[in-house]
Design an enzyme around this catalytic site. Structure first.
Site, PDB file in Angstrom:
ATOM      1  N   ASP A 156      16.787  60.438  34.856  1.00  0.00           N
ATOM      2  CA  ASP A 156      17.228  59.430  33.894  1.00  0.00           C
ATOM      3  C   ASP A 156      18.474  59.993  33.216  1.00  0.00           C
ATOM      4  OD1 ASP A 156      17.032  57.224  31.954  1.00  0.00           O
ATOM      5  OD2 ASP A 156      16.375  58.785  30.569  1.00  0.00           O
ATOM      6  N   PHE A 157      19.196  59.168  32.494  1.00  0.00           N
ATOM      7  CA  PHE A 157      20.453  59.619  31.888  1.00  0.00           C
ATOM      8  C   PHE A 157      20.313  59.862  30.391  1.00  0.00           C
ATOM      9  CE2 PHE A 157      25.026  58.907  30.721  1.00  0.00           C
ATOM     10  CZ  PHE A 157      25.535  59.967  31.452  1.00  0.00           C
TER      11      PHE A 157
END
Length: 215
Positions: A7-8
């Protein structure tokens, strides 16, 4: 295990300043003043349009308009108001040295992810970057992960793991029958991630290579 997906926001990057200030800007457009940015951290993680609907009762049409207002500020300055969490670059480099493919799976628009990753000098560490599309075709974590599986058709989902910081990541992985690992330093609820089925929760990115080897 052949591939590690990240995920970022809240996992690789502390993007809270840019996201909360841009959400504040968008809400002010509608006369909603939220002076405490801590109250807007709930915008980090889930798709923006859904957040405007769920948290402030906006209609679908109004939510899409609010996203456009949000982007007026975010695309000008908000995207750069972020920093890598400790040991991100070193950990990904270690995972690559260990032979894993590295991918990004974010609900943030893909082009924005690439722009920020280049700015933070980590883009070259990734074998694939998958994010949301502006037309709404890809937005939820499930949809993002399905796009990852489409692009990496030769890799079984059983040989991938998603690393994220919120229940949206864990539930998204569950929906495509992929394993997941949570991080404690992001913006999510640790108990919620555990209850949703995260294999483990790490407190330091340097723990990740060892946890991946166990899978």
């Amino acid at each position: 295990m052949r591939a590690v997906l990240f995920d970022f926001d809240g996992t690789l990057v502390d993007s809270s300043e840019g996201i909360t200030k841009s959400a504040q800007y968008a809400l002010a457009h509608y006369g909603i003043e939220v002076p405490n940015l801590e109250n807007l951290k709930k915008f980090i993680g889930p798709p923006l349009a859904g957040s405007f609907r769920n948290f402030y009762g906006f209609s679908e049409e109004m939510s899409q308009e609010a996203v456009a207002v949000y982007r007026q500020r975010y695309e000008k300055i908000g995207w750069s108001e972020c920093e890598l969490y400790p040991y991100v670059s070193e950990t990904i480099a270690q995972l690559k040295e260990d032979g894993y493919l590295i991918g990004l799976a974010s609900s943030k628009p893909e082009e924005t992810c690439r722009k920020i990753m280049e700015h933070l000098e980590i883009l070259d560490l990734f074998d694939e970057v998958v994010g949301a599309t502006h037309d709404g075709r890809i937005g939820t974590k499930e949809e993002v992960l399905l796009e990852v599986l489409r692009r990496w058709q030769d890799i079984p989902k059983e040989e991938m793991v998603l690393v994220g910081d919120t229940i949206y990541d864990i539930e998204g992985a569950n929906l495509v029958h992929m394993r997941s690992i949570g991080v404690s330093f992001g913006f999510g609820d640790l108990n919620a991630m555990k209850e949703a089925g995260a294999i483990c929760i790490i407190d330091d990115m340097r723990q990740l290579p060892q946890e991946v080897k166990k899978l």
